[in-house]
Design a protein around this motif. Sequence first.
Motif, PDB file in Angstrom:
ATOM      1  N   SER A   1       5.011  -0.845  11.484  1.00 18.35           N
ATOM      2  CA  SER A   1       5.464   0.365  12.239  1.00 18.35           C
ATOM      3  C   SER A   1       4.744   1.501  11.388  1.00 18.35           C
ATOM      4  CB  SER A   1       6.987   0.754  12.001  1.00 18.35           C
ATOM      5  OG  SER A   1       7.141   2.113  12.457  1.00 18.35           O
ATOM      6  N   ALA A   2       3.450   1.745  12.048  1.00 23.80           N
ATOM      7  CA  ALA A   2       2.449   2.576  11.466  1.00 23.80           C
ATOM      8  C   ALA A   2       2.422   4.100  12.275  1.00 23.80           C
ATOM      9  CB  ALA A   2       1.233   2.051  11.648  1.00 23.80           C
ATOM     10  N   PHE A   3       3.614   4.303  12.941  1.00 22.39           N
ATOM     11  CA  PHE A   3       3.521   5.741  13.691  1.00 22.39           C
ATOM     12  C   PHE A   3       4.470   6.654  12.890  1.00 22.39           C
ATOM     13  CE2 PHE A   3       7.048   3.303  15.316  1.00 22.39           C
ATOM     14  CZ  PHE A   3       8.290   4.280  15.408  1.00 22.39           C
ATOM     15  N   GLY A   4       5.306   6.166  11.963  1.00 27.65           N
ATOM     16  CA  GLY A   4       5.957   6.942  11.253  1.00 27.65           C
ATOM     17  C   GLY A   4       5.281   7.748  10.024  1.00 27.65           C
ATOM     18  N   ALA A   5       5.995   8.610   9.310  1.00 26.19           N
ATOM     19  CA  ALA A   5       5.401   9.366   8.229  1.00 26.19           C
ATOM     20  C   ALA A   5       4.868   8.603   7.200  1.00 26.19           C
ATOM     21  CB  ALA A   5       6.487  10.336   7.563  1.00 26.19           C
ATOM     22  N   VAL A   6       5.401   7.535   6.911  1.00 25.30           N
ATOM     23  CA  VAL A   6       4.976   6.515   5.652  1.00 25.30           C
ATOM     24  C   VAL A   6       4.032   5.476   6.264  1.00 25.30           C
ATOM     25  CG1 VAL A   6       5.600   4.649   3.937  1.00 25.30           C
ATOM     26  CG2 VAL A   6       6.970   7.029   4.044  1.00 25.30           C
ATOM     27  N   GLY A   7       4.319   4.959   7.313  1.00 28.52           N
ATOM     28  CA  GLY A   7       3.483   3.848   7.963  1.00 28.52           C
ATOM     29  C   GLY A   7       2.147   4.267   8.273  1.00 28.52           C
ATOM     30  N   GLN A   8       1.979   5.486   8.974  1.00 24.79           N
ATOM     31  CA  GLN A   8       0.602   5.956   8.991  1.00 24.79           C
ATOM     32  C   GLN A   8      -0.182   6.171   7.963  1.00 24.79           C
ATOM     33  OE1 GLN A   8      -0.833   9.217   9.270  1.00 24.79           O
ATOM     34  NE2 GLN A   8       1.140  10.308   8.157  1.00 24.79           N
TER      35      GLN A   8
END
Length: 140
Positions: A127-134
């Motif tokens: 999940s690279a669309f959230g604040a941490v994942g990106q």
Amino acid sequence: MAAVVKNKQGIFRDYMKTCPKESDMVVRDDMQGISLKVEEGSNAILLQNLYLSCDPYLRNRMAKIDHPSDSSYRSFTPGSSLFKIQHAHDIPLSYDTGILGMHGLTAYVGLHEVGNPKKEEKVFISSAFGAVGQLVGQFG
């Protein structure tokens, strides 16, 4: 005479029991304004928000608390900070709510300390669309 500023408010209608929806909120414009002066002898404090970070983890902190708490500010002294960021003046202050704040630290530690990928290994981020994942995607 103290300055008076207008304030737009986003207010939840009640405590959150599920994920918030637009119908759970109301936006109001404060027509009277807020005086930027605290009356002499008052227990009130006046804070200035420079940046706000509204993150998913805050939803759990919006639950109703069933026990009363002491709401006095006896330990707060005028001019002191509730939480002070040690700001380096050559980088934008807004970075402290992202890459240099909780999200950046979580991403860095999660990738480099917990995941500890070796050279030539591939990193999968579900999940690279959230604040941490990106941020993990950028660090990887």
